[in-house]
Design a protein around this motif. Structure first.
Motif, PDB file in Angstrom:
ATOM      1  N   ARG A 153     -59.857 -55.319 -67.072  1.00 27.48           N
ATOM      2  CA  ARG A 153     -59.988 -55.074 -65.633  1.00 27.48           C
ATOM      3  C   ARG A 153     -58.818 -55.658 -64.854  1.00 27.48           C
ATOM      4  O   ARG A 153     -58.338 -55.053 -63.902  1.00 27.48           O
ATOM      5  CB  ARG A 153     -61.297 -55.666 -65.104  1.00 27.48           C
ATOM      6  N   ALA A 154     -58.384 -56.828 -65.257  1.00 29.26           N
ATOM      7  CA  ALA A 154     -57.241 -57.440 -64.579  1.00 29.26           C
ATOM      8  C   ALA A 154     -55.999 -56.572 -64.748  1.00 29.26           C
ATOM      9  O   ALA A 154     -55.230 -56.371 -63.789  1.00 29.26           O
ATOM     10  CB  ALA A 154     -56.990 -58.841 -65.127  1.00 29.26           C
ATOM     11  N   GLN A 155     -55.790 -56.040 -65.934  1.00 32.18           N
ATOM     12  CA  GLN A 155     -54.644 -55.159 -66.158  1.00 32.18           C
ATOM     13  C   GLN A 155     -54.773 -53.878 -65.348  1.00 32.18           C
ATOM     14  O   GLN A 155     -53.790 -53.409 -64.763  1.00 32.18           O
ATOM     15  CB  GLN A 155     -54.513 -54.830 -67.641  1.00 32.18           C
ATOM     16  N   ALA A 177     -54.058 -54.707 -61.743  1.00 35.40           N
ATOM     17  CA  ALA A 177     -52.635 -54.973 -61.558  1.00 35.40           C
ATOM     18  C   ALA A 177     -51.844 -53.670 -61.568  1.00 35.40           C
ATOM     19  O   ALA A 177     -50.910 -53.501 -60.777  1.00 35.40           O
ATOM     20  CB  ALA A 177     -52.127 -55.913 -62.652  1.00 35.40           C
ATOM     21  N   GLN A 178     -52.217 -52.742 -62.441  1.00 36.10           N
ATOM     22  CA  GLN A 178     -51.524 -51.460 -62.478  1.00 36.10           C
ATOM     23  C   GLN A 178     -51.849 -50.619 -61.249  1.00 36.10           C
ATOM     24  O   GLN A 178     -51.004 -49.864 -60.775  1.00 36.10           O
ATOM     25  CB  GLN A 178     -51.890 -50.694 -63.746  1.00 36.10           C
ATOM     26  N   ALA A 179     -53.058 -50.754 -60.733  1.00 37.96           N
ATOM     27  CA  ALA A 179     -53.422 -50.004 -59.531  1.00 37.96           C
ATOM     28  C   ALA A 179     -52.645 -50.508 -58.320  1.00 37.96           C
ATOM     29  O   ALA A 179     -52.255 -49.722 -57.456  1.00 37.96           O
ATOM     30  CB  ALA A 179     -54.922 -50.111 -59.279  1.00 37.96           C
ATOM     31  N   VAL A 180     -52.409 -51.799 -58.256  1.00 41.31           N
ATOM     32  CA  VAL A 180     -51.679 -52.377 -57.131  1.00 41.31           C
ATOM     33  C   VAL A 180     -50.199 -52.042 -57.224  1.00 41.31           C
ATOM     34  O   VAL A 180     -49.569 -51.644 -56.257  1.00 41.31           O
ATOM     35  CB  VAL A 180     -51.893 -53.908 -57.077  1.00 41.31           C
ATOM     36  N   SER A 181     -49.642 -52.211 -58.389  1.00 45.57           N
ATOM     37  CA  SER A 181     -48.215 -51.944 -58.567  1.00 45.57           C
ATOM     38  C   SER A 181     -47.984 -51.261 -59.912  1.00 45.57           C
ATOM     39  O   SER A 181     -47.620 -51.910 -60.890  1.00 45.57           O
ATOM     40  CB  SER A 181     -47.421 -53.240 -58.473  1.00 45.57           C
ATOM     41  N   PRO A 182     -48.196 -49.944 -59.966  1.00 48.37           N
ATOM     42  CA  PRO A 182     -48.072 -49.246 -61.247  1.00 48.37           C
ATOM     43  C   PRO A 182     -46.641 -49.165 -61.766  1.00 48.37           C
ATOM     44  O   PRO A 182     -46.414 -49.059 -62.958  1.00 48.37           O
ATOM     45  CB  PRO A 182     -48.611 -47.847 -60.937  1.00 48.37           C
TER      46      PRO A 182
END
Length: 97
Positions: free
Chosen positions: A55-57, A60-65
């Motif tokens: 979920r953290a990954q 993180a990808q959703a915020v800055s892919p």
């Protein structure tokens, strides 16, 4: 009468042996249950940790892919210090007017 004390002795001995065997079996079963419980808890903890990391990954990808390269933390800290120094200088100039 000599038969009765001897019978009582063997009856008591058999009772004690059976009780010991049952207690031993219950103790082994208890240890087995504790071992299974411990293994299940460790597996649940491992799965939980994996889900947290996934979920953290994802977040993180959703915020800055597009950010996939490693961050140079020392350069980032140096830049922030330089910006802080520049802001302090401007603030000092403003106060001195």
């Amino acid at each position: 009468m000599s038969q009765s004390p001897l019978d009582a002795f063997f009856l008591g001995r058999a009772t004690a042996t059976l009780l010991r065997d049952q207690a031993q079996h219950l103790f082994v079963e208890l240890l087995s249950q504790i071992g299974r419980f411990d293994a299940e808890q460790q597996q649940r903890l491992h799965q939980f940790m994996q889900e947290v990391q996934e979920r953290a990954q994802q977040e993180a990808q959703a915020v800055s892919p597009h950010v996939s390269e490693p961050v140079d933390w020392q350069a980032l800290v140096d830049d922030l210090r330089a910006e802080t120094a520049a802001l302090r200088t401007e603030l000092q100039r403003y106060r001195n007017r």
